[in-house]
Design an enzyme around this catalytic site. Sequence first.
Site, mmCIF file in Angstrom:
data_model
loop_
_atom_site.group_PDB
_atom_site.id
_atom_site.type_symbol
_atom_site.label_atom_id
_atom_site.label_comp_id
_atom_site.label_asym_id
_atom_site.label_seq_id
_atom_site.Cartn_x
_atom_site.Cartn_y
_atom_site.Cartn_z
ATOM 1 N N ASP A 63 0.827 -1.194 0.000
ATOM 2 C CA ASP A 63 0.000 0.000 0.000
ATOM 3 C C ASP A 63 0.871 1.257 0.000
ATOM 4 O OD1 ASP A 63 -2.629 1.249 0.292
ATOM 5 O OD2 ASP A 63 -1.797 1.959 2.181
ATOM 6 N N THR A 96 -3.155 4.978 -4.143
ATOM 7 C CA THR A 96 -2.149 5.758 -3.442
ATOM 8 C C THR A 96 -0.757 5.596 -4.045
ATOM 9 O OG1 THR A 96 -1.905 3.965 -1.865
ATOM 10 C CG2 THR A 96 -3.377 5.726 -1.255
ATOM 11 N N THR A 97 -0.501 4.449 -4.677
ATOM 12 C CA THR A 97 0.781 4.261 -5.343
ATOM 13 C C THR A 97 0.780 5.010 -6.667
ATOM 14 O OG1 THR A 97 0.698 2.026 -4.471
ATOM 15 C CG2 THR A 97 2.488 2.517 -5.971
ATOM 16 N N ASP A 350 -8.805 -0.970 1.735
ATOM 17 C CA ASP A 350 -8.775 -0.402 0.374
ATOM 18 C C ASP A 350 -9.990 -0.862 -0.416
ATOM 19 O OD1 ASP A 350 -6.319 0.661 0.970
ATOM 20 O OD2 ASP A 350 -5.331 -0.073 -0.847
HETATM 21 P P1 ADP Z 1 -2.557 1.785 -6.068
HETATM 22 O O1 ADP Z 1 -2.013 1.924 -4.670
HETATM 23 O O2 ADP Z 1 -2.262 2.999 -6.895
HETATM 24 O O3 ADP Z 1 -3.969 1.355 -6.108
HETATM 25 P P2 ADP Z 1 -1.907 -0.843 -7.001
HETATM 26 O O4 ADP Z 1 -0.661 -1.547 -6.676
HETATM 27 O O5 ADP Z 1 -3.177 -1.284 -6.357
HETATM 28 O O6 ADP Z 1 -1.654 0.685 -6.738
HETATM 29 O O7 ADP Z 1 -2.068 -0.924 -8.572
HETATM 30 C C1 ADP Z 1 -3.110 -0.301 -9.257
HETATM 31 C C2 ADP Z 1 -2.892 -0.385 -10.739
HETATM 32 O O8 ADP Z 1 -2.897 -1.739 -11.194
HETATM 33 C C3 ADP Z 1 -4.011 0.322 -11.463
HETATM 34 O O9 ADP Z 1 -3.471 1.062 -12.539
HETATM 35 C C4 ADP Z 1 -4.869 -0.836 -11.968
HETATM 36 O O10 ADP Z 1 -5.573 -0.493 -13.143
HETATM 37 C C5 ADP Z 1 -3.839 -1.886 -12.235
HETATM 38 N N1 ADP Z 1 -4.392 -3.252 -12.214
HETATM 39 C C6 ADP Z 1 -4.969 -3.893 -11.188
HETATM 40 N N2 ADP Z 1 -5.352 -5.151 -11.542
HETATM 41 C C7 ADP Z 1 -4.997 -5.299 -12.836
HETATM 42 C C8 ADP Z 1 -5.098 -6.379 -13.789
HETATM 43 N N3 ADP Z 1 -5.659 -7.526 -13.478
HETATM 44 N N4 ADP Z 1 -4.596 -6.178 -15.023
HETATM 45 C C9 ADP Z 1 -4.006 -4.999 -15.353
HETATM 46 N N5 ADP Z 1 -3.889 -3.963 -14.512
HETATM 47 C C10 ADP Z 1 -4.363 -4.095 -13.276
HETATM 48 MG MG MG Z 2 -4.752 -0.403 -5.371
#
Ligand code: ADP
Ligand code: MG
Length: 486
Positions: A63, A96-97, A350
Amino acid sequence: EYGRPFIILKEQQQKARIKGLEAQKSNILAAKAVSNVLRTSLGPKGMDKMLVSQDGDVTITNDGATILERMEVQHQVAKLLVELSQSQDNEIGDGTTGVVVLAGALLAQAEKLLDRGIHPVRIAEGYEQACEIGLKTLGEIGDVVEFDERNLEPLINTAETTLNSKIINVNRRKMAEIAVNAVVGVADLERKDVNFDMIKMEGKPGGRLEDTELIQGVVLDKEMSHPQVNFTKMIQQVKDSGANLVICQWGFDDEANHLLLQNKLPAVRWVGGVELELIAIATGARIIPRFSELTPEKLGEAKVCREISFGTTKEKMLVIEGCKNSSAVTCVVRGGNNMIVQEAKRSLHDAMCVVRNLIKDNRVVYGGGSAEIACSLAVSKHADSVLGTDQYAIRAFADALDDIPLALAENSGLSPIEELAAVKSKQAKEANPFLGIDCTQNGTNCMKTQGVFETLIGKQQQLLLATQVVKMVLKIDDVISMGQYQ
Ligand code: ADP
Ligand code: MG
């Protein structure tokens, strides 16, 4: 617009003062360092970070907001990025990332423009224009998901997207269902209102993640106290009121405990204030400061009050179910060790935020970088119509947006530039804004088919917040350490 930031840099104390371009560059460097830490954590295949505190506590998490908080960043400008991530967390709860990675990319692009002699204010203005185009594009490519009490599938899908990148993703279907049931349990779907305070999260190490369950009631990490004094009168007062369970914020000694037992009055001691209030709201009970104030009308009601035990350990928790007034729910999170339990709690939080956002506003955009690519295309198109130096900044903004799909591809072990070029040209050719990076190698780039959703407000907030912080950093041209202004 932001007042005049007064920034003090720790390591700059020996140097009298840095000014102008040098100040901007050193600030950008610090901010980029922070965003580079998070870049590898982005997406479903993103890495986790292990953070060790001064006293040796270990946290493992994916996170963004938690990583930055525990990193204890000292640099003042880098701290702005920590706050950036936190505001995304407070308002949206997810993304948040992504927001920090985007801010880092915007700053990296700005650095190049500064090198080419473009004034920071021109960059800031170009970014602002580009951001507006981006927000508008998001609104246009957004989709609406329909759901109701009988069809919660779209909510579960969105929660699953959030959980993709977390340690607990092996059990994401079950966890997503728990998150959705918890939020729907305390939501008023008609009024689009979610009372988040009625969701409680308890964790207990030991057991497996799959053992995590949702309880329709309040769970206390306490055991029945059995039984202490002078106390005989108090107990009589309790009995007279007709109460059959006593919950107390403070303790009472062993003798009182014994008396309670003798009188067959179960009791719980040392219950936290917040928990006590939650129970009071849920059961309709009143919290009383003195035994003498106890009257039957002040009693709360619940159908069942039982203790649950965990496997072979002696530990127990107290469950209060079927509360009279409300729909309070508690998630009891299990997992092999405390680190997993804590991360699972954060991840579930989240997912619950995302579900809450969808209940409040059911518009979504698709993930996997598809929305960013669509915005990038729209922003570059706009840049072509702009004369003057602003076009460079606008184009730079488009390039920065591309950094999200690039990072997603890179973190999934794909070749980033090739992957991005392919998806981008396909989006342009087919005018299909749902094409993104196939991180999980499902065989399709269509994120709609893959069911990878993100909330529209979450994505818009990312663009808006990242742009604001970057503009703020760009406008700092003088870093003055305390007293050294000559
Ligand atoms: P954040 O803290 O920003 O939510 P995450 O590590 O949760 O960061 O990553 C979010 C990113 O990963 C988003 O851009 C989302 O669209 C992408 N994402 C999540 N699941 C998938 C998937 N199955 N295929 C492609 N992209 C994905
Ligand atoms: Mg996320």
